[in-house]
Each structure stands twice: as structure tokens, then as C-alpha cells.
Design an enzyme around this catalytic site. Sequence first.
Site, PDB file in Angstrom:
ATOM      1  N   LYS A 267     -27.238   4.277  56.737  1.00  0.00           N
ATOM      2  CA  LYS A 267     -26.470   5.445  56.290  1.00  0.00           C
ATOM      3  C   LYS A 267     -25.068   5.011  55.849  1.00  0.00           C
ATOM      4  CE  LYS A 267     -24.283   9.718  58.024  1.00  0.00           C
ATOM      5  NZ  LYS A 267     -24.157  10.685  59.142  1.00  0.00           N
ATOM      6  N   ASP A 272     -17.073  11.419  56.137  1.00  0.00           N
ATOM      7  CA  ASP A 272     -17.800  12.647  56.427  1.00  0.00           C
ATOM      8  C   ASP A 272     -16.834  13.733  56.906  1.00  0.00           C
ATOM      9  OD1 ASP A 272     -19.573  14.617  57.084  1.00  0.00           O
ATOM     10  OD2 ASP A 272     -20.449  13.586  58.822  1.00  0.00           O
ATOM     11  N   LYS A 279     -15.518  19.932  59.331  1.00  0.00           N
ATOM     12  CA  LYS A 279     -15.286  19.535  60.725  1.00  0.00           C
ATOM     13  C   LYS A 279     -13.878  19.933  61.161  1.00  0.00           C
ATOM     14  CE  LYS A 279     -18.204  15.343  60.727  1.00  0.00           C
ATOM     15  NZ  LYS A 279     -19.118  15.707  61.826  1.00  0.00           N
ATOM     16  N   ASP A 290     -18.575   6.578  59.330  1.00  0.00           N
ATOM     17  CA  ASP A 290     -19.904   7.129  59.096  1.00  0.00           C
ATOM     18  C   ASP A 290     -20.744   6.253  58.148  1.00  0.00           C
ATOM     19  OD1 ASP A 290     -21.624   9.086  59.978  1.00  0.00           O
ATOM     20  OD2 ASP A 290     -21.102  10.530  58.420  1.00  0.00           O
ATOM     21  N   ASP A 349     -22.861  19.654  57.164  1.00  0.00           N
ATOM     22  CA  ASP A 349     -22.441  18.521  57.991  1.00  0.00           C
ATOM     23  C   ASP A 349     -23.636  17.709  58.490  1.00  0.00           C
ATOM     24  OD1 ASP A 349     -20.684  16.842  59.244  1.00  0.00           O
ATOM     25  OD2 ASP A 349     -20.193  18.219  60.884  1.00  0.00           O
ATOM     26  N   GLU A 351     -25.546  15.878  56.864  1.00  0.00           N
ATOM     27  CA  GLU A 351     -25.741  15.245  55.562  1.00  0.00           C
ATOM     28  C   GLU A 351     -26.467  13.904  55.655  1.00  0.00           C
ATOM     29  OE1 GLU A 351     -23.151  14.786  57.345  1.00  0.00           O
ATOM     30  OE2 GLU A 351     -22.885  12.615  57.200  1.00  0.00           O
ATOM     31  N   ARG A 353     -29.111  12.901  57.285  1.00  0.00           N
ATOM     32  CA  ARG A 353     -30.566  12.975  57.127  1.00  0.00           C
ATOM     33  C   ARG A 353     -30.942  13.265  55.670  1.00  0.00           C
ATOM     34  NH1 ARG A 353     -30.756  17.642  61.559  1.00  0.00           N
ATOM     35  NH2 ARG A 353     -28.937  16.461  62.188  1.00  0.00           N
TER      36      ARG A 353
HETATM   37  N1  BES Z   1     -21.684  11.676  61.137  1.00  0.00           N
HETATM   38  C1  BES Z   1     -21.978  12.807  61.927  1.00  0.00           C
HETATM   39  C2  BES Z   1     -22.423  12.438  63.329  1.00  0.00           C
HETATM   40  C3  BES Z   1     -21.339  12.036  64.278  1.00  0.00           C
HETATM   41  C4  BES Z   1     -20.447  12.961  64.774  1.00  0.00           C
HETATM   42  C5  BES Z   1     -21.270  10.734  64.713  1.00  0.00           C
HETATM   43  C6  BES Z   1     -19.481  12.562  65.673  1.00  0.00           C
HETATM   44  C7  BES Z   1     -20.317  10.367  65.626  1.00  0.00           C
HETATM   45  C8  BES Z   1     -19.424  11.266  66.101  1.00  0.00           C
HETATM   46  C9  BES Z   1     -23.105  13.615  61.284  1.00  0.00           C
HETATM   47  O1  BES Z   1     -23.125  13.622  59.908  1.00  0.00           O
HETATM   48  C10 BES Z   1     -22.938  15.010  61.736  1.00  0.00           C
HETATM   49  O2  BES Z   1     -21.962  15.609  61.390  1.00  0.00           O
HETATM   50  N2  BES Z   1     -23.894  15.508  62.497  1.00  0.00           N
HETATM   51  C11 BES Z   1     -23.835  16.829  63.003  1.00  0.00           C
HETATM   52  C12 BES Z   1     -25.223  17.432  62.904  1.00  0.00           C
HETATM   53  C13 BES Z   1     -25.264  18.906  63.185  1.00  0.00           C
HETATM   54  C14 BES Z   1     -24.536  19.663  62.094  1.00  0.00           C
HETATM   55  C15 BES Z   1     -26.707  19.330  63.255  1.00  0.00           C
HETATM   56  C16 BES Z   1     -23.390  16.770  64.458  1.00  0.00           C
HETATM   57  O3  BES Z   1     -23.796  15.845  65.171  1.00  0.00           O
HETATM   58  O4  BES Z   1     -22.600  17.617  64.849  1.00  0.00           O
HETATM   59 ZN    ZN Z   2     -22.254  12.011  58.992  1.00  0.00          ZN
HETATM   60 MN    MN Z   3     -21.878  15.189  59.133  1.00  0.00          MN
END
Ligand code: BES
Ligand code: ZN
Ligand code: MN
Length: 497
Positions: A267, A272, A279, A290, A349, A351, A353
Site C-alpha cells: 500500500k 492519508d 481525519k 501510510d 478514509d 482507501e 483496500r
Molecule cells: N491508513 C489508515 C489506517 C491507520 C490509521 C493506520 C491509524 C495507522 C494508524 C487507513 O487508511 C484508515 O484510515 N483506516 C480506517 C478504516 C475505517 C474508515 C473503516 C481506520 O482504521 O480508521
Molecule cells: Zn490509509
Molecule cells: Mn484512511
Amino acid sequence: MEFTVKNAPVAGQRSACIVVAVSGARRPGDSAAALDKAAGGTIVNVLKRGDMKPGAGNTLWLYDVKGVACERILLVDCGEDKELADTAFRKVVRGMATALRGAAVKDALCCLAEIPVRDRDTAWKVRQIVEATADTLYRFEHGPDKKETRGRLNRLHINVNDAADVRPAREAVRVGKAVNTGVELAKNLGNLPPNVCTPSHLASEARRIAAGDERLRVKVLQEKDMARLKMGALLAVARGSRQPPQLIELAWNGGRRNAAPLVLVGKGITFDSGGISIKPAAAMDEMKYDMCGAASVLGAIAAIAQLKLPINVVALVPTCENLPDGNATKPGDVVTTLSGKTVEILNTDAEGRLILCDTLTYGERFKPAAVVDVATLTGACVIALGKHAAGLLGNDADLVGELRQAGEDTGDRAWELPLWDDYQEQLKSNFADMSNVGGREAGTITAACFLARFAEKYPWAHLDIAGVAWRSGNAKGATGRPVPLLVEFLMKRGKRH
Ligand code: BES
Ligand code: ZN
Ligand code: MN
């Protein structure tokens, strides 16, 4: 950082520093005892005074000890246990490296490979010394203390007590140094600011890696190529950014021409923000990390090229930014993926996947022996496993087992979470084949469930590295994980043939 293997009696050695083990801050190990003998009992006398604090990794410096040719002796405690666990041994090595980092020492002789570690041989210990030392001494290439060169350690001689261990120890150094190349590359890319480490920067980095060897090949798909292929999910994420997305293909052809490759997918979200589902501001800077999945698969390729592994491996890196903009994807948008399946994007967010699913489908064209994707995918994984283990899920028990074992052997651990069908229903959508989010429960698993729908044609595993790819707080910085795990996995695959 250079590492060499020696097999010589320690007492006569000349070096700026010799590093020896003691246990329980009292009893000298074999090499310490040999030095003590040459020094007429000085070391044991010092230890008796009790200045050294017991505990694995604690250190004590001794200077100008009579009868010892080295200017300094660094005593490192290895605790009370007769045989150490893996983690305790690494702690001992880190104790050494931390002490050396703070001293004006350019080269040192390390006698820690003699410490007994449960079920581990000398070669394993030497590799751990090579990797943990470089890891501890790392400084970011553009960081504030990068230029500080005062007595910077640049050579570590590693002593082995048995002549028969010299050859395996030299091979361990070769492997450890290749892992260090990959880890350092991954850390440097991760730590770069997001205005520098853009998708095009990752692409040029891949081209730079490929230029080093004619068995490396690079190809970069541009936005128009993605549009032609109909990668609707990847394009949906990239829409909100001025930086064009890239899909990097970096192949190592070390195996037979027709041997099925292993495909690594990383990825590569270079920032992000969450997109329209933006966020919160706190610690948002850390979302420059990210792209650590991308950095780790590029690092793994650099490492296996250095090792000249006899296998074929393809790294695929979908990379773009996730930003809000008038053109950005909105919650409720429905897109068609490369596979033909449709996705209702309920949260922009989620994104990772979306860029991964099209890349997993694209991976089918390589007829892979297996596919492993690496992604900072879910905050939920940090809650589930903390910073110690990556989340591991997959559709093939053997592949998952190999990755788990590679993590165990390198100390770059991963732990399996279930990928049961029961979780799939959380992805139901009223307006498309699936939603891109599965609700609050089991967020790491539902993210993997989403990916699994695009990975049905080959053995596949997913590493969620959200908790392990970087450290926050005072020690903020990329870790280079899971490069050690990936290289170990690929090496074991290379030995099958
Ligand atoms: N890159 C983030 C995941 C992440 C968040 C990694 C904080 C490390 C620390 C990912 O793209 C994301 O935002 N995931 C969301 C998914 C949710 C919206 C289903 C998450 O984990 O909040
Ligand atoms: Zn992300
Ligand atoms: Mn995200």
C-alpha cells in the site's frame, strides 16, 4: 556499516573496544573470563563492587584495563537465565549498540555470539547482531543528527568461539547486511516528508533500485493506463489529489524463466488525510507513513537482489494521495473495480483496500505462486495487537504458517486473525456488490474480508502493519518492518527449489 567475522582468542585482540557478556551483572561469560584472566582479576573485582545494574542489556564501560590490548571494555549484562529467549538476546545486542552509539568508538569487537540462546545457533545470533546493531544505529538521512560523525561506529567485528562457525557466520553477515539494505531503504522512504515522498518519488525510487541490476525490471502504469484497464477503485482514491497516481511494478527475475513468481503488494498512500471523510488533526502528520507497505516491498526487492535469490518476485505498488478536493470521491459514490465488482464507498478514509483490490486483480496476470500484500490498513489492528505484531490473515494455511514462522525467526512478528466467512456479511451494501467499510466491530478482519474477495484466484495472505511500521512520540520514525519477515519468507521459498 561493515560487519566481519573473527575467530581468535579475545585476550590478544586490538580494537578501540571489546564487548563481552556478563550474567546477572556479576559472573563473567567465557570471553569476559578470558579478559579477566589476562587482566589479573580486575573485571571480577569491578563487578564485585556492584556498580553494574543487573538486567539484560545494561552496560558498564571499563577503560585502560591493564593486560588487555583494547582501549575500552564494554560489559553487557545478559540477565540471569542460562539460556536466553530470542527477545532477551536482542535486548542485549541493543544494549551494546546503544552504548556504542554514545561513545567515540569507530570500530569494536563483539563477543556476544557466545551467549546461549534457546534453540538458536551461532549463525542466527550473528544475523541478529548484524540486524539489531544497524537498526539501533540508524539515523534518518536528512535528520538533524545525521551529520554528527563523532566517532561514529562503522565497523563491528563479530567473534565466534568455534572455528566451524566461521563459514555459517559469514553467510549470516551476508544475509543480515542485505536485510539492513532493505530496512534502511524502507525507513528512509517512510521518514521522508510527504511533500517529497510523493507517488512519483516512489516510482523514481523503484527505477533507481532497478538500475542496479539487469535482473531487475521496472514498469510504471500511469493514470491513463489505469483508466484503460478500468481500475475504478484505485482511480477513485486518486481523484482528490493533484499528484498523479502510479502503479509500480518492480520485478526480480532470479529464478527460472517460467517459474511462477511470488507477488508482493504494498500500500503506497503517500499521505492519508482521510479524503472527504477527513481525519482529525491530531497526529495527522503520521499519515505520511501510510506508504510503509510500499516501502517494505521495495526494500524486500532491494534485499533479495543483493542476495541474488534464485526465485522470481514481483513487487506491485499502487500509490497515490488521499485528499479532499472538489473532484474527490464522496461517501455514497459507487465505483466499478477492475474485477467488475462494484463498491459503495461509504467512508473515503477506508482507501487502502480500494487501491489494493484493483492491484490484487491486476496481480492475476502474473499467475503467481502466492500473493502477499502489506498495508498500514486499519487503526483497529493497532488496538488489537499493539505495536508488537502485524496482523496476519489469508486464504491459505500453509502460506500464513510460513509468514508467521518467518516473523518468529526474525523477531519481526505477525499474528493470525481469523478470516471466517461469518464476518463477510458486515460488508453488505444496498447499492453495490459490497461496501468499503464493515462497521466498528473487527475492523482489521472486515478489511481483510474485503481484500479476500479480490484474491480468490491464488494463495494469498495479508499483513496489516498499521501498528508496527512506525513509532510515535519522542522516538517517531519508521521501523522498516516487515522487511526482515519478508526477506526470511522469500529466502525459505528460494531454498525449496
Ligand atoms: N491508513 C489508515 C489506517 C491507520 C490509521 C493506520 C491509524 C495507522 C494508524 C487507513 O487508511 C484508515 O484510515 N483506516 C480506517 C478504516 C475505517 C474508515 C473503516 C481506520 O482504521 O480508521
Ligand atoms: Zn490509509
Ligand atoms: Mn484512511
